[in-house]
Design a protein around this motif. Structure first.
Motif, PDB file in Angstrom:
ATOM      1  N   TRP A   1       4.531  12.335  -1.205  1.00  0.00           N
ATOM      2  CA  TRP A   1       3.457  11.897  -1.716  1.00  0.00           C
ATOM      3  C   TRP A   1       2.687  13.169  -2.156  1.00  0.00           C
ATOM      4  CZ3 TRP A   1      -0.798   7.488  -2.639  1.00  0.00           C
ATOM      5  CH2 TRP A   1      -0.119   6.752  -4.002  1.00  0.00           C
ATOM      6  N   ASP A   2       2.722  14.023  -3.227  1.00  0.00           N
ATOM      7  CA  ASP A   2       1.752  14.016  -3.882  1.00  0.00           C
ATOM      8  C   ASP A   2       0.180  14.387  -4.136  1.00  0.00           C
ATOM      9  OD1 ASP A   2       0.379  16.339  -5.858  1.00  0.00           O
ATOM     10  OD2 ASP A   2       2.486  16.697  -6.043  1.00  0.00           O
ATOM     11  N   GLN A   3      -0.196  14.930  -3.709  1.00  0.00           N
ATOM     12  CA  GLN A   3      -1.905  14.529  -3.471  1.00  0.00           C
ATOM     13  C   GLN A   3      -2.267  14.028  -5.022  1.00  0.00           C
ATOM     14  OE1 GLN A   3      -5.179  17.926  -2.933  1.00  0.00           O
ATOM     15  NE2 GLN A   3      -5.999  16.587  -1.618  1.00  0.00           N
ATOM     16  N   ALA A   4      -1.876  14.426  -5.557  1.00  0.00           N
ATOM     17  CA  ALA A   4      -1.960  14.375  -7.851  1.00  0.00           C
ATOM     18  C   ALA A   4      -2.656  12.592  -7.276  1.00  0.00           C
ATOM     19  CB  ALA A   4      -1.945  15.036  -8.338  1.00  0.00           C
TER      20      ALA A   4
ATOM     21  N   ASP B   1       8.718  11.696  -5.386  1.00  0.00           N
ATOM     22  CA  ASP B   1       9.602  12.567  -4.357  1.00  0.00           C
ATOM     23  C   ASP B   1       9.169  13.766  -4.490  1.00  0.00           C
ATOM     24  OD1 ASP B   1      11.202  13.294  -2.732  1.00  0.00           O
ATOM     25  OD2 ASP B   1      13.139  12.743  -3.187  1.00  0.00           O
ATOM     26  N   GLY B   2       8.042  14.016  -3.780  1.00  0.00           N
ATOM     27  CA  GLY B   2       7.587  15.598  -3.348  1.00  0.00           C
ATOM     28  C   GLY B   2       6.604  15.640  -4.364  1.00  0.00           C
ATOM     29  N   PRO B   3       6.372  18.168  -4.199  1.00  0.00           N
ATOM     30  CA  PRO B   3       5.456  18.024  -5.885  1.00  0.00           C
ATOM     31  C   PRO B   3       5.469  17.762  -6.361  1.00  0.00           C
ATOM     32  CG  PRO B   3       7.042  19.694  -4.050  1.00  0.00           C
ATOM     33  CD  PRO B   3       7.538  18.305  -3.999  1.00  0.00           C
ATOM     34  N   LEU B   4       4.540  17.491  -7.258  1.00  0.00           N
ATOM     35  CA  LEU B   4       5.032  17.012  -8.845  1.00  0.00           C
ATOM     36  C   LEU B   4       4.918  18.500  -9.948  1.00  0.00           C
ATOM     37  CD1 LEU B   4       4.487  14.299 -10.661  1.00  0.00           C
ATOM     38  CD2 LEU B   4       2.186  15.078 -10.068  1.00  0.00           C
ATOM     39  N   ALA B   5       3.963  18.656  -9.981  1.00  0.00           N
ATOM     40  CA  ALA B   5       4.394  19.706 -10.187  1.00  0.00           C
ATOM     41  C   ALA B   5       5.272  20.464 -11.041  1.00  0.00           C
ATOM     42  CB  ALA B   5       3.610  21.268 -10.424  1.00  0.00           C
TER      43      ALA B   5
ATOM     44  N   HIS C   1       0.954  -1.021  -0.512  1.00  0.00           N
ATOM     45  CA  HIS C   1      -0.239  -0.003  -0.039  1.00  0.00           C
ATOM     46  C   HIS C   1       0.836   1.403  -0.154  1.00  0.00           C
ATOM     47  CE1 HIS C   1      -3.653  -2.998   1.970  1.00  0.00           C
ATOM     48  NE2 HIS C   1      -4.102  -2.513   0.518  1.00  0.00           N
ATOM     49  N   THR C   2       0.466   2.437  -0.273  1.00  0.00           N
ATOM     50  CA  THR C   2       0.650   3.583  -0.533  1.00  0.00           C
ATOM     51  C   THR C   2       0.521   4.901   0.273  1.00  0.00           C
ATOM     52  OG1 THR C   2      -0.274   3.898  -1.929  1.00  0.00           O
ATOM     53  CG2 THR C   2       1.730   3.339  -3.200  1.00  0.00           C
TER      54      THR C   2
END
Length: 785
Positions: free
Chosen positions: A385-388, A478-482, A374-375
């Motif tokens: 983990w980015d919310q997206a 790793d970190g903010p996806l944008a 699971h993640t």
């Protein structure tokens, strides 16, 4: 001197050229295309038959070459692969190579030595095992290190490797139940192949899940669950792997009739199994029985178990036990010293691992039960983990996390005798291999393990490149996806690999990795696009709300809804759909409820969430309906101002989404599961995105404040929010406890005189509540008046 230096330089240069030009010609290899297999008669059955079958079948799949087994030493010139025990001195008149080293791992349980020997009669590759399993794992080493394709079958030489495992228990749970996202669709043949693959990478135990799942049969079952349990037991017997079963008691053990029926069910299963080594009873996950009832029940279980499997053992976990129950368990051990109990299993919800090892008498083993599947909402949530991703990939996506799990295992393993992991599908395949290989050798590098994984499953030309691609997929999370431009680079890398290797299109492991590369990229492009649309919509609301609020809302919705009417990257989505269908066909992976009949949306249904909004268009649509119902334009304008300025409160003011890795710059805390998506409405919540992530007691630091200004702290969340500024509890001026409502406090000007404040929250006592009813904080503003 100058002449001598020039001569020296020339000699070194020529030597370098010679090495570079002749290196490949000088490289030594063992060509196995014409090799034969020999097996010592001292190797016990069924391994005497299983090991050569594994070796010949796996080689034939990749090369078309079928290695034949012979009972006589072949004539000169023919390469031999000889499987012998360390106790053997000779095989068919040939001497088994002696090991003169001080350390001899091949004499330890499950250990082996691989050594090549070339003499006048030809080359022999010796697989020397300490025991039956040593033969199995030595065979696995050969397969992981062979260079194989339709033109090549060779091994770099000379070879002289000797090794034994660091930890004796290395297993994985493969539950044939509808809850799983793929296992329930497998045939007996697929189970055998997967168990074989795990054994090749050092796994020595498989855990099944019987009994209580029988009431909920899967529509994907190829045979009844009771039959599959016995078939898996047969496979474990053939491969000499321990067969564990996870057997909770979901009944009240104080009910004599139900208790006896449970014992009868156990006995029938024990009798039917050709091999059974361990019974694992989870204390309170599931189940609510007190250990005073559990321990006598387990003693009765052991009595039945040894009737059919004399060496089998019983284990218990303390998951879900409260302090009194844990103390009772240890008191029971001290008073009764039960010889029928083999050990304790540590899993999510257990008392701390170090404490457990400290309190557990040394004669009992301690086994870890790590959740590697699971993640989010789990033992090891993805860090930062980015919310997206959390909203779309969910809990059970293809989740290679080799470096993270290497660290997690290294921290826990020294307290344990090994592990049997919790898994609900094939999506965590790389994690299984990582845990097994590192439990064999904790010093083995992650990259080497990935190299061996890639070489064996994808072919030797992809040894390095596929390993690099897997590592890049872990970095995607790793970190903010944008802000993670590496996602596009990783996608380009995998696209190139995909184009160059069309023969891997039907390989389910390859499909899993491609799916992640496409899905991550599609999600990032959607995130940038959809949040950009929301920014434009907020600008329209801000500019037009005072002129015509209703028109402003219509225009804003038209803009944010372009995510649906004018979607970005439709070609990526089409590929995602195709890969999900391919995975359903190849390995039974159920990524959709309606399409693939998955058990539930939380069970890996990433296809159903591939277009879940990454802006707040659903929430805005619902809020606009409320705004339209307001009586006056002034009320509408005020609410539209709040909506449009939610994340941009103005110069000198600050906003933080407390659980967002990209929108909470002042938040210093990370909760145990900071992206714990609350999973309202089966994952299809229409609430604002920020309200779907939260912390219970965040800490924030603010700097560069105006000493002459007045500030108000505003919080949106649920339940209590016990706020302190610089350590002093403040009294609220607005305090609503309902979900997504506002609380406000005035910040004393004395606190901001130095231009900074620290904001903390006391955690309310809510241990009696389910986590979904706990207080939570999602948004925080520091507003300059």
């Amino acid at each position: 001197m100058k002449l001598n230096r020039n001569i020296s330089w020339l000699i070194n240069s020529l030597a370098l050229c010679l090495v570079m030009s002749c290196g490949p010609l000088m490289a030594q290899t063992i060509n196995l295309k014409q090799a034969v297999l020999l097996v010592s008669p001292s190797v016990p059955s069924p391994m005497r038959e299983t090991a050569p079958r594994i070796l010949s079948e796996e080689i034939e799949k990749r090369t078309g070459v079928l290695l034949k087994t012979t009972s006589t030493w072949p004539k000169s010139g023919i390469t031999r692969v000889a499987l012998v025990l360390a106790s053997d001195k000779t095989l068919q008149g040939a001497s088994v190579p002696a090991n003169t080293a001080t350390e001899r791992p091949e004499l330890k349980p499950e250990g082996y030595r691989i050594v090549s020997e070339t003499n006048a009669t030809g080359t022999t590759l010796w697989v020397i095992g300490a025991d039956s399993r040593g033969i199995l794992f030595g065979t696995g080493w050969v397969l992981r290190n062979l260079k194989m394709d339709r033109k090549i079958l060779e091994l770099s030489s000379p070879v002289n490797v000797a090794t034994s495992p660091d930890y004796p228990i290395r297993g994985h749970q493969l539950g044939y139940r509808h809850t799983a996202n793929s296992y329930d669709a497998w045939t007996v043949g697929q189970f055998e192949q997967y168990i074989r693959d795990l054994a090749i990478f050092g796994t020595n135990a498989i855990e099944g899940i019987p009994f209580h799942e029988d009431e909920k049969p899967s529509p994907h079952f190829k045979i009844p669950a009771a039959d599959m349990r016995v078939k898996v037991s047969e496979i474990c017997k053939a491969y000499d792997l321990d067969y564990w079963v996870w057997t909770p008691a979901t009944i009240e053990l104080t009910d004599a009739k139900k208790r006896q029926a449970e014992l009868d069910q156990h006995e029938a299963f024990y009798k039917a199994c050709p091999r059974l080594d361990h019974i694992f009873f989870p204390g309170g996950d599931p189940g609510e029985n007190h250990p005073k009832d559990v321990m006598p029940f387990l003693k009765d279980i052991h009595t039945l178990l040894v009737k059919y499997h004399p060496k089998a053992k019983v284990w218990i976990s303390l998951q879900g036990f409260n302090v009194e129950q844990v103390n009772y368990f240890y008191d029971y051990l001290a008073q009764n010293n039960p010889s029928w109990l083999q050990g304790v299993v540590y899993g999510p919800g257990s008392p701390p691992l170090a404490e457990t090892r400290y309190r557990l008498p040394k004669q009992y083993q301690l086994r870890q039960y790590p959740d590697i599947t699971h993640t989010v909402r789990c033992e090891f949530p993805v860090e930062h983990w980015d919310q997206a991703y959390a909203l779309t990939l969910g809990r059970e996506a293809s989740n290679p996390r080799p470096y993270f799990y290497a660290r997690a295992q290294a921290a826990a393993a020294p307290f344990t005798d090994g592990f049997v992991s919790y898994s609900d599908g094939c999506h965590d395949d790389i994690n299984k291999v990582m845990w097994s290989m590192r439990a064999w050798n904790m010093q083995m590098s992650v990259h080497q393990i990935l190299n061996e994984y890639s070489r064996f499953f994808f072919g030797w030309p992809l040894t390095e490149s596929a390993a690099n691609g897997i590592e890049a997929l872990e970095k995607n999370w790793d970190g903010p996806l944008a802000q993670n431009g590496g996602v596009e680079a990783t996608f380009s890398f995998w696209k190139t690999l995909e184009t160059a290797n069309p023969t891997l299109a039907t390989n389910w492991r390859w499909q899993l990795l491609l799916l992640r590369a496409y899905y991550d990229t599609y999600t990032r492009r959607r995130l940038l696009y959809e949040q950009g649309l929301e920014t434009k919509a907020d600008a329209v609301l801000s500019q037009e709300r005072n002129t015509d609020p209703d028109k402003a809302m219509s225009q804003a919705l038209a803009i944010v809804n372009k995510a649906d009417t004018e979607p970005i990257a439709p070609e990526l989505k089409a590929k995602i759909v195709s890969l999900c269908d391919d995975l359903y066909s190849s390995i039974g992976l159920q990524t959709s409820m309606p399409k693939h009949k998955a058990r539930g949306y939380e069970r890996g249904c990433l296809l159903d969430f591939v277009d879940y909004p990454l802006n707040n268009r659903w929430w805005m649509a619902d809020e606009f309906e409320k705004v339209r119902a307001l009586k006056t334009n002034e009320e509408k304008q005020k609410r539209l101002q709040q909506i449009s300025a939610w994340e941009t409160p103005g110069q000198g003011s600050f906003y933080d989404d407390v659980s967002s890795v990209s929108k909470g710059p002042r938040v210093k805390t990370i909760s145990d599961d900071a992206t714990d998506i609350a999973w309202w409405n089966n994952g299809f919540s229409r609430t604002r995105l920020s309200s779907q992530t939260f912390q219970r007691s965040p800490v924030l630091d603010y700097e560069n404040l105006d000493p002459k200004a007045e500030y108000v702290i505003r919080v949106v969340g649920f339940g209590e929010a016990l706020l302190r500024v610089d350590g002093k509890r403040l009294s609220p001026i607005v305090y609503n406890r309902e979900a997504d409502t506002v609380k406000e406090w005035i910040v004393p000007m004395s606190a901001t005189q130095d231009g900074r404040i620290n904001v903390t929250f006391d955690e309310p006592e809510e241990s009696h509540l389910n986590w979904r009813q706990n207080s939570r904080i999602s948004d925080i503003w520091l507003l300059k008046k």
